[in-house]
Motif scaffolding. Structure first.
Motif, PDB file in Angstrom:
ATOM      1  N   ASN A   1       6.630   5.638  12.952  1.00 19.56           N
ATOM      2  CA  ASN A   1       7.380   4.532  12.329  1.00 19.56           C
ATOM      3  C   ASN A   1       8.498   5.024  11.415  1.00 19.56           C
ATOM      4  O   ASN A   1       8.790   4.417  10.380  1.00 19.56           O
ATOM      5  N   GLY A   2       9.114   6.142  11.821  1.00 18.40           N
ATOM      6  CA  GLY A   2      10.223   6.681  11.037  1.00 18.40           C
ATOM      7  C   GLY A   2       9.813   7.408   9.778  1.00 18.40           C
ATOM      8  O   GLY A   2      10.678   7.823   8.997  1.00 18.40           O
ATOM      9  N   ILE A   3       8.517   7.586   9.552  1.00 21.78           N
ATOM     10  CA  ILE A   3       8.019   8.259   8.358  1.00 21.78           C
ATOM     11  C   ILE A   3       7.425   9.605   8.748  1.00 21.78           C
ATOM     12  O   ILE A   3       6.576   9.700   9.639  1.00 21.78           O
ATOM     13  N   ARG A   4       7.886  10.655   8.094  1.00 17.53           N
ATOM     14  CA  ARG A   4       7.410  12.017   8.350  1.00 17.53           C
ATOM     15  C   ARG A   4       6.517  12.460   7.190  1.00 17.53           C
ATOM     16  O   ARG A   4       6.958  12.499   6.036  1.00 17.53           O
TER      17      ARG A   4
ATOM     18  N   ILE B   1       7.796   9.188  -0.184  1.00 14.72           N
ATOM     19  CA  ILE B   1       6.876   8.504  -1.098  1.00 14.72           C
ATOM     20  C   ILE B   1       5.558   8.152  -0.413  1.00 14.72           C
ATOM     21  O   ILE B   1       4.534   7.958  -1.067  1.00 14.72           O
ATOM     22  N   GLN B   2       5.545   8.114   0.919  1.00 12.73           N
ATOM     23  CA  GLN B   2       4.310   7.818   1.644  1.00 12.73           C
ATOM     24  C   GLN B   2       3.359   9.011   1.719  1.00 12.73           C
ATOM     25  O   GLN B   2       2.228   8.867   2.178  1.00 12.73           O
TER      26      GLN B   2
ATOM     27  N   LYS C   1       0.823  -1.193   0.000  1.00  6.82           N
ATOM     28  CA  LYS C   1       0.000   0.000   0.000  1.00  6.82           C
ATOM     29  C   LYS C   1       0.869   1.259   0.000  1.00  6.82           C
ATOM     30  O   LYS C   1       2.020   1.244   0.428  1.00  6.82           O
ATOM     31  N   ALA C   2       0.267   2.373  -0.450  1.00  3.89           N
ATOM     32  CA  ALA C   2       1.024   3.620  -0.617  1.00  3.89           C
ATOM     33  C   ALA C   2       1.553   4.170   0.703  1.00  3.89           C
ATOM     34  O   ALA C   2       2.512   4.947   0.702  1.00  3.89           O
ATOM     35  N   ASN C   3       0.955   3.781   1.834  1.00  2.62           N
ATOM     36  CA  ASN C   3       1.419   4.286   3.136  1.00  2.62           C
ATOM     37  C   ASN C   3       2.462   3.386   3.786  1.00  2.62           C
ATOM     38  O   ASN C   3       2.943   3.698   4.877  1.00  2.62           O
ATOM     39  N   ASP C   4       2.804   2.274   3.154  1.00  2.00           N
ATOM     40  CA  ASP C   4       3.692   1.298   3.771  1.00  2.00           C
ATOM     41  C   ASP C   4       5.047   1.930   4.113  1.00  2.00           C
ATOM     42  O   ASP C   4       5.712   2.494   3.241  1.00  2.00           O
ATOM     43  N   PRO C   5       5.480   1.848   5.389  1.00  2.00           N
ATOM     44  CA  PRO C   5       6.754   2.459   5.783  1.00  2.00           C
ATOM     45  C   PRO C   5       7.973   1.870   5.076  1.00  2.00           C
ATOM     46  O   PRO C   5       9.030   2.503   5.037  1.00  2.00           O
TER      47      PRO C   5
END
Length: 423
Positions: A406-409, A23-24, A3-7
């Motif tokens: 989860n490390g995604i901003r 990319i998220q 999925k597009a939100n996958d970390p």
């Protein structure tokens, strides 16, 4: 299917770890350059993916839309297709930008045609705004203001915990980040004066807000529930609802703000979708008393989005003066939209709904100069040694926001605006 939100997703475009646009995220906006007329793009790292060019290469051929919809000076025509198409386009863009996809990355000519550096582009207003509503939905802000102008015991008016308070604002003066505004003029009346005077505001303020944009219409007479609202909300932007406090004090009784607000509001250029913000959903404050049935919702509809306000004097450095969070909102956006439509008012594509000033419980989380300086009684000292009770001429106010998990901003970039002298 990833999925597009996958970390775990990574792009073939190099993206700095602290970038607002991994990319998220993939927010939508409208831009132009010296060689490209206005069109729709998606932010990715320090670049913009030109969806007009991507559409010309037939990369959206499996999605039921006219690719020419991206050759527009606003997002309205695209978002009018509805949520299934927004989601399909975002998922397809995510696929094209993945590090294991060579449809664009395998062709150097296509890379040059599809990508534009953000610092070489001019960002435009993302949507054409037909209607604008400003809410008053932070209990901390409402309590602070009520305490200042009434007393602590009667800070909240009797209706505040029963109804998402809002008013209809001026849509034509909403401007994109980077647009300078002149100090407004209007009537003010000093407490010891017998009559008002006309002239530039002396108490110019910002209001830290987040706004959502609708992408689906209703017919006159129809209403929606809070649980249906997500299908109507395209995404969010940062919003600075500039305010002339002395003008507002004199004019707001009995019908509310008018000239004190309508001279300008500033928005960030990138619209972050609800899909991208899904990981940041959190439970909101307990609503007591319970809302009336038409405002009851299920699930979580507050968002953990860190917010910051900075003041930059002309030729000086940025000074951080406020850190707040969108999760503090007492009334959530789903309730706000349901309330807007509850009387049968028809929603339109591109409508903008601002949250109202977002304040937390701590003094450094207050979302306006009115609160931060407590009506000017406690000036803020800046790094250059000067003080601010309110906003001075040639000051630039900057607002930034992001969620991180989860490390995604997932960030919004910024909305900034400079105040020029009155004319």
């Amino acid at each position: 299917m990833i999925k597009a939100n996958d970390p775990s997703l990574h792009s073939w475009i190099e993206i700095a770890p602290n970038s607002d646009f991994p990319i998220q995220n993939l927010p939508f906006g409208v831009f132009k350059t010296d060689t490209r007329d206005p069109r729709v793009g998606v932010a990715i790292g320090e670049y913009i993916l030109d969806l007009c060019v991507v559409g010309q290469y037939n990369f959206f051929e499996l999605i039921d839309l006219d690719p020419n919809v991206f050759h527009r000076s606003h997002l309205n025509d695209f978002i009018a297709y509805g949520k299934p198409v927004w989601r399909a386009v975002r998922n397809r863009v995510s696929d094209l930008l993945r590090n294991d996809n060579t449809e664009i990355s395998g062709d150097s000519t296509m890379i040059r045609e599809c990508l534009v550096r953000q610092d070489e582009a001019e960002m435009l207003m993302p949507v054409k705004v037909p209607n604008y509503t400003d809410f008053y939905s932070s209990i901390e802000h409402a309590t602070n203001v009520g305490t200042m102008f009434r007393d602590q015991k009667n800070a909240l008016l009797p209706n505040w915990k029963h109804i998402p308070i809002g008013y209809h604002g001026r849509a034509s003066s909403i401007v994109v980040s980077g647009t300078a505004l002149h100090r407004p003029k209007g009537q003010t009346k000093a407490p010891d004066a017998d009559a008002p005077t006309f002239g530039p505001t002396k108490l110019l303020d910002f209001e830290l807000e987040v706004a959502f944009i609708t992408g689906k219409e209703t017919k006159l007479g129809e209403s929606i529930t809070p649980d249906e609202a997500n299908d109507y909300i395209f995404g969010l932007v940062l919003f600075n609802d500039w305010s002339a406090r002395d003008m507002q004090t004199w004019e707001y009784v009995p019908l509310g703000p008018f000239l004190a607000k309508s001279f300008g509001s500033s928005v960030s250029p990138w619209v972050v979708t609800l899909d991208a913000l899904e990981p940041f959903k959190v439970k909101g404050p307990v609503q007591d008393p319970a809302p009336l049935p038409y405002l009851i919702f299920h699930g979580n509809h507050n968002y953990d989005i860190n917010l910051e306000v900075l003041i930059q004097p002309e030729g000086g450095t940025e000074n951080s003066i406020c850190r707040s969070n969108y999760k503090y909102m007492y009334w959530n956006m789903n309730q706000q939209l349901a309330h807007q439509s509850s009387n049968g008012c028809n929603l339109q594509v591109g409508d903008m709904y601002a949250s109202g000033t977002i304040s937390g419980s701590e003094k450094d989380s207050y979302g306006s100069m009115l609160e931060l300086t407590w009506r000017g009684a406690n000036p803020i000292k800046l790094s250059d040694g000067t003080e601010r009770k309110f906003i001075n001429d040639n000051d630039t106010v900057i607002m930034r926001g992001y969620g991180e998990k989860n490390g995604i901003r997932i960030g919004f970039g910024e909305v900034n605006g400079k105040i020029l002298p009155a004319v």
